[in-house]
Write an enzyme that holds these catalytic residues in place. Structure first.
Site, PDB file in Angstrom:
ATOM      1  N   THR A 124      -1.947   7.708   3.374  1.00  0.00           N
ATOM      2  CA  THR A 124      -2.603   7.744   4.591  1.00  0.00           C
ATOM      3  C   THR A 124      -2.265   9.040   5.329  1.00  0.00           C
ATOM      4  OG1 THR A 124      -0.878   6.833   5.739  1.00  0.00           O
ATOM      5  CG2 THR A 124      -2.498   5.080   5.286  1.00  0.00           C
ATOM      6  N   GLU A 177      -4.686   7.134  -1.447  1.00  0.00           N
ATOM      7  CA  GLU A 177      -3.577   8.021  -2.170  1.00  0.00           C
ATOM      8  C   GLU A 177      -2.580   8.549  -1.016  1.00  0.00           C
ATOM      9  OE1 GLU A 177      -4.698  10.554  -5.361  1.00  0.00           O
ATOM     10  OE2 GLU A 177      -6.643   9.388  -5.761  1.00  0.00           O
ATOM     11  N   GLY A 223     -29.989  10.982  16.917  1.00  0.00           N
ATOM     12  CA  GLY A 223     -30.391   9.714  16.522  1.00  0.00           C
ATOM     13  C   GLY A 223     -30.731   9.580  14.984  1.00  0.00           C
ATOM     14  N   GLY A 263       0.836  -1.146  -0.010  1.00  0.00           N
ATOM     15  CA  GLY A 263      -0.133   0.128  -0.056  1.00  0.00           C
ATOM     16  C   GLY A 263       0.711   1.170   0.205  1.00  0.00           C
ATOM     17  N   ARG A 291      -3.726  13.944  -5.251  1.00  0.00           N
ATOM     18  CA  ARG A 291      -4.147  14.364  -3.882  1.00  0.00           C
ATOM     19  C   ARG A 291      -4.786  15.664  -3.573  1.00  0.00           C
ATOM     20  NH1 ARG A 291       1.546  12.125  -1.843  1.00  0.00           N
ATOM     21  NH2 ARG A 291       0.951  10.017  -1.589  1.00  0.00           N
TER      22      ARG A 291
END
Length: 386
Positions: free
Chosen positions: A367, A365, A342, A134, A242
């Site tokens: 972490t 792309e 809720g 990754g 990014r």
């Protein structure tokens, strides 16, 4: 409301207005159903192409639309406001694949693929991540071996956006001990298989796949760029990408905030709208400032690109924007779910989906932790990644 128009040209405003209208009419009414079905309308790609969105910043001779990076960011932000699954289609097919072909492809490769990608007739996927690789993209294990005038690719990729709907896989494979090469692999090539991944926390409507390459044969004309120089191509694409992820995160956060503001003025408790409670306003105010800060960081990087900075030159700023905007999207959508109480926990209301979709933005792309290390390396000159 905090301004979103300062410093924009009329053309940039027009691009944003065009995208906003499309989002409100073609995406927002369907997001809950697409999320439940784990599938967006497959016709959305052609409509994005007809509108010119899939051709933004591509050469006009190949069906592209003249635009600057900030215009692209504004459009991507609106798509993120509507549905991150749709935004992902554009960010990957246009941002990572088409723009990379435009930058590094031969005339023949551009003529073969860009008109189809720009029109939405075809989509692309960016096949870099692997089951065991990754953040450390340089250690990928998919291999391509030369066989006469062809290359034979074997290996696998994981978490590939558009993987089951793409006609083209921009594939990165190892071609030497330290070298990686990029290839344009048509997905109908024998030996190529795409298996859709289901059960995702968010981005359920987005086609995410595991790819398998079993003796996939492509001609040398499918090679993108020089042999063993593909990792640089991938990293340059990710720097551009990014910016797109940052813009999508800003749009997602803005959508969550808009929903929470609207709900707070309609929902009453103790005989008055909950918008009148100080702690509710605190949640909204904190969120609004976070969104605007992330937007300004993202626009800053876009303006760097428009001023002529290369992906390498704006890479650290793109990492900063991506890190801040993705974390902002999680924080803001969580705050806004709190405003709903809720009701935010059921999908009749949109904020739960915003929160689920936001969470992955801190992962793909690069972490958040990887972005911090990139920023730290730029500050100190010390590479903590190796």
């Amino acid at each position: 409301m905090l301004t979103r128009d300062f410093g924009l040209t009329e053309t940039q405003r027009d691009f944003r207005a065009l995208a906003a209208e499309f989002v409100d009419n073609e995406i927002v009414p369907h997001t809950r159903d697409w999320d439940r079905a784990e599938r967006v309308d497959p016709g959305i790609a052609k409509r994005l192409g007809d509108l010119g969105i899939l051709g933004l910043m591509l050469p006009e001779q190949y069906g592209g639309v003249e635009a600057d990076m900030l215009s692209y960011v504004l459009v991507t932000e609106e798509l993120g406001r509507g549905d991150s699954s749709v935004r992902g289609i554009v960010s990957v097919s246009l941002g990572l694949v088409s723009k990379t072909i435009a930058s590094h492809g031969t005339d023949e490769q551009k003529e073969s693929w860009l008109p189809r990608l720009a029109s939405g007739e075809a989509l692309g996927c960016f096949a870099l991540t692997e089951p065991g690789t990754g953040s450390d993209a340089g250690s990928l294990t998919t291999r391509a071996k030369r066989d006469g005038d062809d290359w034979i690719i074997d290996g696998g990729k994981m978490f590939i956006t558009n993987g089951t709907v793409a006609a083209l896989a921009l594939t990165f494979a190892r071609t030497s001990e330290k070298g990686v090469t990029a290839f344009l692999v048509p997905t109908d090539t024998p030996g190529f298989t795409a298996t859709e991944i289901h059960g995702k926390l968010g981005l359920r409507g987005q086609a995410t796949a595991e790819l398998t390459y079993e003796s996939v044969r492509v001609p040398d004309s499918a090679r993108l760029g020089e042999v063993d120089r593909g990792l640089g191509i991938a990293l340059g694409a990710l720097s551009r990408g990014r910016i797109s992820v940052s813009a999508g995160a800003v749009g997602l956060a803005q959508g969550a905030l808009d929903a929470a503001v609207r709900y707070s003025t309609e929902r009453t408790q103790f005989g008055r709208p909950i918008a009148s409670f100080q702690l509710v306003q605190e949640l909204l105010a904190d969120s609004a400032v976070d969104v605007q800060t992330a937007r300004l960081l993202t626009h800053h990087v876009a303006r760097m690109a428009d001023a002529g900075a290369s992906p390498k030159e704006y890479a650290t700023d793109a990492s900063a924007a991506k890190y801040h905007a993705s974390e902002t999207a999680v924080r803001v959508s969580n705050n806004c779910l709190q405003v709903f109480g809720g009701y935010g926990f059921i999908d009749e209301y949109p904020v739960g989906k915003y929160l689920r979709d936001a969470r992955v933005l801190t992962l793909y792309e690069g972490t958040s932790q990887v972005q911090k290390l990139i920023i730290g390396r730029a500050l100190t000159g010390v590479n903590a990644l190796t």
